[in-house]
Design a protein around this motif. Sequence first.
Motif, PDB file in Angstrom:
ATOM      1  N   ALA A  30       8.300  -9.780   8.069  1.00  0.00           N
ATOM      2  CA  ALA A  30       6.974  -9.857   7.443  1.00  0.00           C
ATOM      3  C   ALA A  30       6.068 -10.825   8.195  1.00  0.00           C
ATOM      4  CB  ALA A  30       7.105 -10.287   5.983  1.00  0.00           C
ATOM      5  N   LEU A  31       6.625 -11.930   8.634  1.00  0.00           N
ATOM      6  CA  LEU A  31       5.821 -12.917   9.353  1.00  0.00           C
ATOM      7  C   LEU A  31       5.388 -12.392  10.718  1.00  0.00           C
ATOM      8  CD1 LEU A  31       7.739 -16.173   8.385  1.00  0.00           C
ATOM      9  CD2 LEU A  31       5.567 -15.323   7.451  1.00  0.00           C
ATOM     10  N   LEU A  32       6.263 -11.668  11.395  1.00  0.00           N
ATOM     11  CA  LEU A  32       5.894 -11.066  12.679  1.00  0.00           C
ATOM     12  C   LEU A  32       4.805 -10.005  12.491  1.00  0.00           C
ATOM     13  CD1 LEU A  32       9.403 -10.687  14.326  1.00  0.00           C
ATOM     14  CD2 LEU A  32       7.525 -12.114  15.152  1.00  0.00           C
ATOM     15  N   TRP A  33       4.992  -9.159  11.484  1.00  0.00           N
ATOM     16  CA  TRP A  33       4.030  -8.078  11.227  1.00  0.00           C
ATOM     17  C   TRP A  33       2.670  -8.621  10.800  1.00  0.00           C
ATOM     18  CZ3 TRP A  33       2.522  -7.020   6.000  1.00  0.00           C
ATOM     19  CH2 TRP A  33       1.614  -5.964   5.880  1.00  0.00           C
ATOM     20  N   SER A  34       2.681  -9.582   9.878  1.00  0.00           N
ATOM     21  CA  SER A  34       1.419 -10.064   9.294  1.00  0.00           C
ATOM     22  C   SER A  34       0.695 -11.090  10.157  1.00  0.00           C
ATOM     23  CB  SER A  34       1.706 -10.705   7.929  1.00  0.00           C
ATOM     24  OG  SER A  34       2.484 -11.890   8.092  1.00  0.00           O
ATOM     25  N   VAL A 156      -6.050  -4.110  -6.895  1.00  0.00           N
ATOM     26  CA  VAL A 156      -5.909  -5.183  -7.891  1.00  0.00           C
ATOM     27  C   VAL A 156      -5.834  -6.533  -7.184  1.00  0.00           C
ATOM     28  CG1 VAL A 156      -4.302  -6.194  -9.569  1.00  0.00           C
ATOM     29  CG2 VAL A 156      -4.885  -3.771  -9.707  1.00  0.00           C
ATOM     30  N   LEU A 157      -5.069  -6.600  -6.108  1.00  0.00           N
ATOM     31  CA  LEU A 157      -4.936  -7.860  -5.361  1.00  0.00           C
ATOM     32  C   LEU A 157      -6.265  -8.274  -4.725  1.00  0.00           C
ATOM     33  CD1 LEU A 157      -1.444  -7.243  -3.735  1.00  0.00           C
ATOM     34  CD2 LEU A 157      -1.991  -8.765  -5.645  1.00  0.00           C
ATOM     35  N   ARG A 158      -7.025  -7.308  -4.238  1.00  0.00           N
ATOM     36  CA  ARG A 158      -8.353  -7.617  -3.684  1.00  0.00           C
ATOM     37  C   ARG A 158      -9.277  -8.179  -4.765  1.00  0.00           C
ATOM     38  NH1 ARG A 158      -7.397  -2.582  -1.176  1.00  0.00           N
ATOM     39  NH2 ARG A 158      -6.860  -2.884   1.001  1.00  0.00           N
ATOM     40  N   LEU A 162      -8.042 -11.788  -2.917  1.00  0.00           N
ATOM     41  CA  LEU A 162      -7.402 -11.767  -1.609  1.00  0.00           C
ATOM     42  C   LEU A 162      -8.189 -10.891  -0.640  1.00  0.00           C
ATOM     43  CD1 LEU A 162      -3.689 -11.468  -2.711  1.00  0.00           C
ATOM     44  CD2 LEU A 162      -4.724 -13.407  -1.520  1.00  0.00           C
ATOM     45  N   SER A 163      -8.166 -11.280   0.620  1.00  0.00           N
ATOM     46  CA  SER A 163      -8.809 -10.515   1.689  1.00  0.00           C
ATOM     47  C   SER A 163      -7.730 -10.017   2.645  1.00  0.00           C
ATOM     48  CB  SER A 163      -9.781 -11.401   2.463  1.00  0.00           C
ATOM     49  OG  SER A 163     -10.731 -11.965   1.607  1.00  0.00           O
ATOM     50  N   LYS A 164      -8.094  -9.060   3.450  1.00  0.00           N
ATOM     51  CA  LYS A 164      -7.166  -8.533   4.450  1.00  0.00           C
ATOM     52  C   LYS A 164      -5.833  -8.121   3.819  1.00  0.00           C
ATOM     53  CE  LYS A 164      -9.766  -9.431   8.073  1.00  0.00           C
ATOM     54  NZ  LYS A 164     -10.306  -8.449   8.950  1.00  0.00           N
ATOM     55  N   VAL A 165      -5.894  -7.525   2.654  1.00  0.00           N
ATOM     56  CA  VAL A 165      -4.682  -7.099   1.958  1.00  0.00           C
ATOM     57  C   VAL A 165      -4.185  -5.807   2.591  1.00  0.00           C
ATOM     58  CG1 VAL A 165      -3.677  -6.448  -0.259  1.00  0.00           C
ATOM     59  CG2 VAL A 165      -5.503  -8.139  -0.174  1.00  0.00           C
ATOM     60  N   ARG A 166      -2.904  -5.816   2.955  1.00  0.00           N
ATOM     61  CA  ARG A 166      -2.323  -4.603   3.532  1.00  0.00           C
ATOM     62  C   ARG A 166      -0.839  -4.540   3.206  1.00  0.00           C
ATOM     63  NH1 ARG A 166      -1.138  -5.833   9.475  1.00  0.00           N
ATOM     64  NH2 ARG A 166      -1.286  -8.086   9.553  1.00  0.00           N
ATOM     65  N   ALA A 167      -0.280  -3.350   3.349  1.00  0.00           N
ATOM     66  CA  ALA A 167       1.124  -3.130   3.000  1.00  0.00           C
ATOM     67  C   ALA A 167       1.800  -2.296   4.077  1.00  0.00           C
ATOM     68  CB  ALA A 167       1.218  -2.424   1.653  1.00  0.00           C
ATOM     69  N   THR A 168       3.087  -2.511   4.206  1.00  0.00           N
ATOM     70  CA  THR A 168       3.899  -1.701   5.120  1.00  0.00           C
ATOM     71  C   THR A 168       5.337  -1.719   4.648  1.00  0.00           C
ATOM     72  OG1 THR A 168       4.356  -1.255   7.463  1.00  0.00           O
ATOM     73  CG2 THR A 168       4.546  -3.548   6.739  1.00  0.00           C
ATOM     74  N   GLN A 169       6.105  -0.791   5.150  1.00  0.00           N
ATOM     75  CA  GLN A 169       7.544  -0.831   4.917  1.00  0.00           C
ATOM     76  C   GLN A 169       8.181  -1.349   6.196  1.00  0.00           C
ATOM     77  OE1 GLN A 169       9.722   2.826   4.278  1.00  0.00           O
ATOM     78  NE2 GLN A 169      11.165   1.768   2.969  1.00  0.00           N
ATOM     79  N   LEU A 170       8.863  -2.475   6.082  1.00  0.00           N
ATOM     80  CA  LEU A 170       9.504  -3.112   7.224  1.00  0.00           C
ATOM     81  C   LEU A 170      10.935  -2.596   7.384  1.00  0.00           C
ATOM     82  CD1 LEU A 170       8.167  -6.683   6.438  1.00  0.00           C
ATOM     83  CD2 LEU A 170       7.417  -5.189   8.301  1.00  0.00           C
ATOM     84  N   PRO A 171      11.540  -2.754   8.570  1.00  0.00           N
ATOM     85  CA  PRO A 171      12.886  -2.212   8.795  1.00  0.00           C
ATOM     86  C   PRO A 171      13.929  -2.637   7.756  1.00  0.00           C
ATOM     87  CG  PRO A 171      11.941  -2.887  10.878  1.00  0.00           C
ATOM     88  CD  PRO A 171      10.974  -3.319   9.795  1.00  0.00           C
ATOM     89  N   HIS A 172      13.861  -3.862   7.254  1.00  0.00           N
ATOM     90  CA  HIS A 172      14.850  -4.311   6.279  1.00  0.00           C
ATOM     91  C   HIS A 172      14.371  -4.205   4.830  1.00  0.00           C
ATOM     92  CE1 HIS A 172      17.086  -5.868   9.733  1.00  0.00           C
ATOM     93  NE2 HIS A 172      18.121  -5.718   8.933  1.00  0.00           N
ATOM     94  N   ASN A 173      13.273  -3.499   4.591  1.00  0.00           N
ATOM     95  CA  ASN A 173      12.749  -3.377   3.235  1.00  0.00           C
ATOM     96  C   ASN A 173      13.497  -2.400   2.344  1.00  0.00           C
ATOM     97  OD1 ASN A 173       9.308  -4.127   3.904  1.00  0.00           O
ATOM     98  ND2 ASN A 173      10.718  -5.276   2.658  1.00  0.00           N
ATOM     99  N   ARG A 174      14.191  -1.438   2.870  1.00  0.00           N
ATOM    100  CA  ARG A 174      14.838  -0.402   2.065  1.00  0.00           C
ATOM    101  C   ARG A 174      13.809   0.262   1.164  1.00  0.00           C
ATOM    102  NH1 ARG A 174      20.673  -3.192   0.753  1.00  0.00           N
ATOM    103  NH2 ARG A 174      21.278  -3.418   2.922  1.00  0.00           N
ATOM    104  N   LEU A 182      -4.580 -12.624   2.562  1.00  0.00           N
ATOM    105  CA  LEU A 182      -5.090 -13.970   2.804  1.00  0.00           C
ATOM    106  C   LEU A 182      -6.222 -14.280   1.837  1.00  0.00           C
ATOM    107  CD1 LEU A 182      -5.265 -13.982   6.708  1.00  0.00           C
ATOM    108  CD2 LEU A 182      -3.662 -15.276   5.294  1.00  0.00           C
ATOM    109  N   THR A 183      -6.348 -15.535   1.471  1.00  0.00           N
ATOM    110  CA  THR A 183      -7.511 -16.001   0.715  1.00  0.00           C
ATOM    111  C   THR A 183      -8.620 -16.290   1.727  1.00  0.00           C
ATOM    112  OG1 THR A 183      -6.886 -18.324   0.889  1.00  0.00           O
ATOM    113  CG2 THR A 183      -5.999 -17.092  -0.999  1.00  0.00           C
ATOM    114  N   PRO A 184      -9.845 -16.526   1.269  1.00  0.00           N
ATOM    115  CA  PRO A 184     -10.904 -16.912   2.216  1.00  0.00           C
ATOM    116  C   PRO A 184     -10.521 -18.148   3.034  1.00  0.00           C
ATOM    117  CG  PRO A 184     -11.880 -16.240   0.146  1.00  0.00           C
ATOM    118  CD  PRO A 184     -10.389 -16.266  -0.070  1.00  0.00           C
ATOM    119  N   ARG A 185      -9.828 -19.095   2.429  1.00  0.00           N
ATOM    120  CA  ARG A 185      -9.366 -20.287   3.165  1.00  0.00           C
ATOM    121  C   ARG A 185      -8.349 -19.890   4.236  1.00  0.00           C
ATOM    122  NH1 ARG A 185      -8.969 -25.948   1.741  1.00  0.00           N
ATOM    123  NH2 ARG A 185     -10.049 -25.439  -0.159  1.00  0.00           N
ATOM    124  N   GLY A 186      -7.484 -18.933   3.916  1.00  0.00           N
ATOM    125  CA  GLY A 186      -6.506 -18.450   4.876  1.00  0.00           C
ATOM    126  C   GLY A 186      -7.145 -17.744   6.050  1.00  0.00           C
TER     127      GLY A 186
END
Length: 191
Positions: A30-34, A156-158, A162-174, A182-186
């Motif tokens: 998740a950290l690599l992707w995001s 709902v999250l937006r 939250l900004s830049k909200v996105r989703a994916t299925q990662l290899p270990h997500n099953r 991210l928040t505006p501060r982020g």
Amino acid sequence: PSHSPFPGGNPEVPLPAEAPSRAYLKLEEALLWSRAPLQKGDLAIEIGSAPGGASYALLQRGLTVVGIDPGEMSPAVLENPAFRHLQKQAGAVSRDEAPEGVQWLLLDMNTRPEIALDEFALHFKRYKGGSLLGVILTIKLNSWSMAGELPAILEVLRKMGLSKVRATQLPHNRQEVCVFGLTPRGLLRRS
């Protein structure tokens, strides 16, 4: 920009022998992707932390972590002085027990998405006006048909701020997806 720089979209993160669970792999992916702008010394809350794979990954990156979970944590995590365990349900954590100055809010609860998101919303409201930079959520898909509900969940999250909200299925997500926002501060830290 939507394509992974890793062959087959799999960064093939190695699992350290001392990592308590495969949640380590999920968080590292998740950290690599995001490209979440975590920094050494940041404070993170992980809801659904037991047995501690993701907390272990955060601790290895130099973050301070508060894990919330009624389950038992691995000694590999508990022995780290930068970790504190609140051994209770997320909804039972009082305002007095909740730490101040949280930059990152993570959630990986083994429950239905609506329950997990309710727990997340409670904690998000506590921190969104302060130092919170972003969130990383693992949303369980009890059935694959729930994937059709992801656009509504992201909206709902937006609306929560939250900004830049996105989703994916990662290899270990099953049968689950990773959601990052991210928040505006982020956004300011990322730029």
